[in-house]
Write a protein that holds these residues in place. Structure first.
Motif, PDB file in Angstrom:
ATOM      1  N   VAL A  85       0.838  -1.194   0.000  1.00 46.42           N
ATOM      2  CA  VAL A  85       0.000   0.000   0.000  1.00 46.42           C
ATOM      3  C   VAL A  85       0.877   1.250   0.000  1.00 46.42           C
ATOM      4  N   GLU A  86       0.703   2.075  -1.015  1.00 44.24           N
ATOM      5  CA  GLU A  86       1.426   3.344  -1.104  1.00 44.24           C
ATOM      6  C   GLU A  86       0.565   4.523  -0.677  1.00 44.24           C
ATOM      7  N   ALA A  87      -0.761   4.353  -0.729  1.00 39.24           N
ATOM      8  CA  ALA A  87      -1.686   5.392  -0.288  1.00 39.24           C
ATOM      9  C   ALA A  87      -3.042   4.749  -0.042  1.00 39.24           C
ATOM     10  N   THR A  88      -3.743   5.243   0.983  1.00 35.23           N
ATOM     11  CA  THR A  88      -5.092   4.762   1.260  1.00 35.23           C
ATOM     12  C   THR A  88      -5.938   5.905   1.793  1.00 35.23           C
ATOM     13  N   GLY A  89      -7.150   6.020   1.278  1.00 35.78           N
ATOM     14  CA  GLY A  89      -8.016   7.133   1.630  1.00 35.78           C
ATOM     15  C   GLY A  89      -8.721   6.926   2.963  1.00 35.78           C
ATOM     16  N   GLU A 132      -9.950   2.303   0.243  1.00 33.39           N
ATOM     17  CA  GLU A 132      -9.558   3.146  -0.890  1.00 33.39           C
ATOM     18  C   GLU A 132      -8.044   3.073  -1.005  1.00 33.39           C
ATOM     19  N   LEU A 133      -7.548   2.312  -1.947  1.00 35.50           N
ATOM     20  CA  LEU A 133      -6.110   2.048  -1.918  1.00 35.50           C
ATOM     21  C   LEU A 133      -5.462   2.105  -3.287  1.00 35.50           C
ATOM     22  N   ALA A 134      -4.177   2.360  -3.261  1.00 36.98           N
ATOM     23  CA  ALA A 134      -3.339   2.290  -4.459  1.00 36.98           C
ATOM     24  C   ALA A 134      -1.965   1.822  -4.021  1.00 36.98           C
ATOM     25  N   GLY A 135      -1.314   1.049  -4.884  1.00 36.53           N
ATOM     26  CA  GLY A 135      -0.003   0.561  -4.512  1.00 36.53           C
ATOM     27  C   GLY A 135       0.633  -0.283  -5.596  1.00 36.53           C
ATOM     28  N   VAL A 136       1.529  -1.156  -5.175  1.00 30.08           N
ATOM     29  CA  VAL A 136       2.330  -1.962  -6.097  1.00 30.08           C
ATOM     30  C   VAL A 136       2.149  -3.443  -5.766  1.00 30.08           C
ATOM     31  N   GLU A 145      -0.193  10.035  -9.406  1.00 34.53           N
ATOM     32  CA  GLU A 145       0.350   9.842  -8.069  1.00 34.53           C
ATOM     33  C   GLU A 145      -0.519   8.861  -7.286  1.00 34.53           C
ATOM     34  N   TYR A 146       0.107   8.167  -6.347  1.00 25.88           N
ATOM     35  CA  TYR A 146      -0.631   7.185  -5.561  1.00 25.88           C
ATOM     36  C   TYR A 146      -1.739   7.827  -4.734  1.00 25.88           C
ATOM     37  N   ALA A 147      -1.491   9.009  -4.192  1.00 25.05           N
ATOM     38  CA  ALA A 147      -2.519   9.680  -3.393  1.00 25.05           C
ATOM     39  C   ALA A 147      -3.756   9.979  -4.231  1.00 25.05           C
ATOM     40  N   THR A 148      -3.552  10.435  -5.467  1.00 25.70           N
ATOM     41  CA  THR A 148      -4.675  10.688  -6.363  1.00 25.70           C
ATOM     42  C   THR A 148      -5.414   9.395  -6.676  1.00 25.70           C
ATOM     43  N   ALA A 149      -4.659   8.337  -6.955  1.00 27.21           N
ATOM     44  CA  ALA A 149      -5.273   7.051  -7.279  1.00 27.21           C
ATOM     45  C   ALA A 149      -6.093   6.522  -6.107  1.00 27.21           C
ATOM     46  N   LYS A 197     -10.136  16.640 -18.437  1.00 26.91           N
ATOM     47  CA  LYS A 197     -11.537  16.979 -18.191  1.00 26.91           C
ATOM     48  C   LYS A 197     -11.916  16.764 -16.732  1.00 26.91           C
ATOM     49  N   LEU A 198     -11.245  15.837 -16.086  1.00 33.20           N
ATOM     50  CA  LEU A 198     -11.427  15.597 -14.659  1.00 33.20           C
ATOM     51  C   LEU A 198     -10.083  15.765 -13.965  1.00 33.20           C
ATOM     52  N   LYS A 199     -10.103  16.405 -12.799  1.00 33.86           N
ATOM     53  CA  LYS A 199      -8.863  16.657 -12.062  1.00 33.86           C
ATOM     54  C   LYS A 199      -9.035  16.223 -10.604  1.00 33.86           C
ATOM     55  N   PRO A 200      -9.069  14.915 -10.358  1.00 25.92           N
ATOM     56  CA  PRO A 200      -9.298  14.436  -8.992  1.00 25.92           C
ATOM     57  C   PRO A 200      -8.216  14.844  -8.011  1.00 25.92           C
TER      58      PRO A 200
END
Length: 346
Positions: A32-36, A61-65, A139-143, A309-312
């Motif tokens: 896990v590199e980022a989780t909301g 809510e997660l993103a990683g490798v 970026e992982y935080a955005t993902a 068009k989208l900028k999360p």
């Protein structure tokens, strides 16, 4: 691995060292590199979700490798940058076969049916069906911020709400879900009205696309205000908060044959709210739910992000460490601040 663990509902979570997950035959383990930080996690911690078994690690809510893959996994390997929908479909039931993985009959949910991503590693089942590849530039935080609130809002606006250019859309609640919905509906060419209790959030809502705002704390009749702005009512309206008042207002502020989408969770004592059934019948209103989004639908959203068009990334709020996550989780019983909080330091 280090993880946030709670052993009783409603009692303070702690940072603990727990066993690392191992990949299922059809699953992967993700570093896990980022989780909301999401209010759904707060509901789980409070005991509002009967799928949780204690002790428990929250986070969905997660993103990683990918660091390990089961022997049945064919599409993913160690080193792949990924995210995943919070509703993990089995890929084999009737709903999954019809393309509706978000309501899979056998779905699992990291952070609810199993241990989640408030940890250094998390295991995900049915990887070939559910993983989503991240663009190299994201970026992982955005993902991670996409994982629940943004993708749920995307499906709610685009697929469930069927928003068209020029339509009026009312969004009740400007937390992470609501702000995501405002950005997405605006990108679809809709005229968006943002409704919230704070001027700070409403000001931000205008910056990301709202054409009108209503402060519900100072407006005596929100439904009347929406109908005045729209000259008859919203074509589509969303309760992004999950409260009897916002749900009722979202339905009541629709014009004839309008569409209400419920995204905010209605749990505990709010699970069976009153609705204006007289208006639903007389105006032929549609009442729809929206529960996450299928992995294969991410591509359309990713294309809109890639094309600007989208900028999360604008919705990413405070970045914190895993050590700060227990206090942040407990604090989510109140209203969210602006943006989506994300754990980025483990």
């Amino acid at each position: 691995m280090k993880a946030v663990v709670f052993e009783k509902f409603g009692e303070a979570p702690t940072i603990q060292t727990v066993p690392d997950p191992k990949p299922a035959a059809d699953g992967v383990v993700i570093k896990v590199e980022a989780t909301g930080l999401c209010r759904s996690d707060w509901h789980g911690w409070m005991g509002h979700d009967d799928g949780i078994t204690l002790p428990h690690v929250p986070g969905h809510e997660l993103a990683g490798v990918v660091v390990a893959a089961g022997k049945q996994v064919s599409r993913w390997k160690a080193g792949d940058r990924v995210t995943v929908p919070f509703a993990v479909g089995c890929g084999r039931c009737f709903e999954c076969s019809s393309g509706n993985h978000q309501v899979c009959e056998h779905q699992t949910q990291p952070g609810f049916t199993g241990w989640g991503s408030f940890a250094e590693y998390v295991g995900i089942e049915h990887a070939d069906t559910n993983l989503v590849r991240l663009p190299d530039e994201m970026e992982y935080a955005t993902a991670a911020s996409l994982g629940c609130r943004f993708v749920t809002s995307f499906r709610a606006i685009v697929d469930q709400g069927r928003v068209k250019p020029g339509e009026w859309v009312a969004v009740h609640g400007c937390g992470g879900v609501g702000l995501s919905a405002i950005m997405i509906a605006s990108s679809m060419g809709a005229n968006v009205i943002a409704i919230d209790l704070t001027d700070e959030k409403l000001e931000f809502a205008r910056k990301i696309g709202a054409v009108a705002t209503i402060n519900a704390s100072t407006t005596p009749n929100v439904v009347k205000a929406v109908k005045q702005i729209t000259n008859g009512g919203a074509h589509m309206s969303m309760d992004a908060l999950g409260h009897p008042t916002t749900s009722f207002n979202s339905i009541a502020n629709l014009r004839r044959r309008g569409r209400h989408v419920q995204v905010g969770l209605m749990l505990g004592e709010h699970a069976r709210p009153q609705v204006p059934m007289d208006k639903i019948i007389a105006f032929e209103l549609e009442i729809l739910g929206s529960h996450g989004m299928q992995a294969y639908r991410y591509q359309a959203m990713m294309d809109m992000i890639r094309n600007g068009k989208l900028k999360p990334e604008l919705l990413v709020g405070k970045k914190i460490s895993l050590d700060e996550a227990p206090a942040a989780l407990m604090a989510m019983g109140g209203f969210e601040g602006i943006g989506i909080g994300v754990v980025t330091k483990f």
